[in-house]
Design a protein around this motif. Sequence first.
Motif, PDB file in Angstrom:
ATOM      1  N   LEU A  41      60.658  24.399  48.088  1.00 22.63           N
ATOM      2  CA  LEU A  41      59.861  23.171  48.024  1.00 22.63           C
ATOM      3  C   LEU A  41      59.391  22.879  46.602  1.00 22.63           C
ATOM      4  CD1 LEU A  41      57.763  23.508  51.292  1.00 22.63           C
ATOM      5  CD2 LEU A  41      59.586  21.866  50.838  1.00 22.63           C
ATOM      6  N   SER A  42      59.049  23.908  45.847  1.00 20.98           N
ATOM      7  CA  SER A  42      58.616  23.679  44.466  1.00 20.98           C
ATOM      8  C   SER A  42      59.792  23.263  43.582  1.00 20.98           C
ATOM      9  CB  SER A  42      57.906  24.910  43.904  1.00 20.98           C
ATOM     10  OG  SER A  42      58.790  25.999  43.842  1.00 20.98           O
ATOM     11  N   LEU A  44      62.331  21.513  44.734  1.00 16.28           N
ATOM     12  CA  LEU A  44      62.509  20.115  45.141  1.00 16.28           C
ATOM     13  C   LEU A  44      61.474  19.227  44.454  1.00 16.28           C
ATOM     14  CD1 LEU A  44      63.868  17.972  46.902  1.00 16.28           C
ATOM     15  CD2 LEU A  44      62.250  18.576  48.705  1.00 16.28           C
ATOM     16  N   SER A  45      60.250  19.708  44.366  1.00 17.28           N
ATOM     17  CA  SER A  45      59.197  18.959  43.681  1.00 17.28           C
ATOM     18  C   SER A  45      59.551  18.740  42.212  1.00 17.28           C
ATOM     19  CB  SER A  45      57.873  19.710  43.802  1.00 17.28           C
ATOM     20  OG  SER A  45      56.896  19.132  42.988  1.00 17.28           O
ATOM     21  N   LEU A  69      55.437  11.753  45.365  1.00 17.15           N
ATOM     22  CA  LEU A  69      56.279  12.526  46.267  1.00 17.15           C
ATOM     23  C   LEU A  69      56.403  13.977  45.799  1.00 17.15           C
ATOM     24  CD1 LEU A  69      57.916  12.270  48.828  1.00 17.15           C
ATOM     25  CD2 LEU A  69      59.880  11.617  47.444  1.00 17.15           C
ATOM     26  N   ALA A  70      56.525  14.176  44.499  1.00 14.76           N
ATOM     27  CA  ALA A  70      56.595  15.532  43.950  1.00 14.76           C
ATOM     28  C   ALA A  70      55.281  16.273  44.176  1.00 14.76           C
ATOM     29  CB  ALA A  70      56.928  15.483  42.467  1.00 14.76           C
ATOM     30  N   GLU A  73      55.204  17.416  47.773  1.00 16.08           N
ATOM     31  CA  GLU A  73      56.092  18.566  47.973  1.00 16.08           C
ATOM     32  C   GLU A  73      55.477  19.845  47.412  1.00 16.08           C
ATOM     33  OE1 GLU A  73      58.993  19.017  49.609  1.00 16.08           O
ATOM     34  OE2 GLU A  73      58.595  17.008  50.355  1.00 16.08           O
ATOM     35  N   ALA A  76      52.858  21.010  49.720  1.00 16.19           N
ATOM     36  CA  ALA A  76      53.484  21.652  50.881  1.00 16.19           C
ATOM     37  C   ALA A  76      53.920  23.073  50.542  1.00 16.19           C
ATOM     38  CB  ALA A  76      54.664  20.830  51.369  1.00 16.19           C
ATOM     39  N   THR A 118      55.993  17.182  56.297  1.00 20.60           N
ATOM     40  CA  THR A 118      56.175  16.790  54.903  1.00 20.60           C
ATOM     41  C   THR A 118      57.650  16.802  54.511  1.00 20.60           C
ATOM     42  OG1 THR A 118      54.009  17.687  54.345  1.00 20.60           O
ATOM     43  CG2 THR A 118      55.532  17.352  52.526  1.00 20.60           C
ATOM     44  N   VAL A 119      58.365  17.827  54.928  1.00 21.43           N
ATOM     45  CA  VAL A 119      59.799  17.900  54.620  1.00 21.43           C
ATOM     46  C   VAL A 119      60.544  16.747  55.283  1.00 21.43           C
ATOM     47  CG1 VAL A 119      61.882  19.287  54.993  1.00 21.43           C
ATOM     48  CG2 VAL A 119      59.795  20.378  54.190  1.00 21.43           C
ATOM     49  N   THR A 122      59.738  13.551  53.479  1.00 19.02           N
ATOM     50  CA  THR A 122      60.418  13.498  52.184  1.00 19.02           C
ATOM     51  C   THR A 122      61.881  13.104  52.353  1.00 19.02           C
ATOM     52  OG1 THR A 122      58.947  15.177  51.298  1.00 19.02           O
ATOM     53  CG2 THR A 122      60.995  14.831  50.127  1.00 19.02           C
ATOM     54  N   CYS A 123      62.513  13.624  53.390  1.00 18.77           N
ATOM     55  CA  CYS A 123      63.901  13.239  53.662  1.00 18.77           C
ATOM     56  C   CYS A 123      64.005  11.739  53.912  1.00 18.77           C
ATOM     57  CB  CYS A 123      64.442  14.004  54.864  1.00 18.77           C
ATOM     58  SG  CYS A 123      64.694  15.754  54.569  1.00 18.77           S
TER      59      CYS A 123
END
Length: 130
Positions: A41-42, A44-45, A69-70, A73, A76, A118-119, A122-123
């Motif tokens: 997740l980090s 992805l952020s 958004l970052a 993430e 999360a 959250t995931v 984000t998708c």
Amino acid sequence: MSSTQPESHSSYLVPNTGSTARDYCMLERNLLSHIKLALLLSVLSASILLRARLVPIDEGQKPNGGTPLASVEFAAAILCIVAGGWEYYQGYWDLRTSRPFLVAPKIHLTLMSLVATTVFGTCIALLVFA
């Protein structure tokens, strides 16, 4: 007393009876899985923040607002570490006090539901913005 351990340290030892070793390994695997998910997740952020894309955007196309958004993430990812630590701590104390811990704590389920939401969100956001 047939044990080779001194009497003063016997309160710190958990006897390896039944499935104690397997249960402890399960707790460690779950904690490591939470940490792995938090690292993903980090990453992805960071990729959202740096606008890393597999397909480059055109010059005329406006870039998406990646900072909020970052941040979500990354929050999360922190929440995932907290949930994993909570589950490990509770399971470890249940193991030490010989209490059954087959049912996951409700706090862990709530925190991981927030991470999963959250995931999923984000998708959806990345599909809309792409």
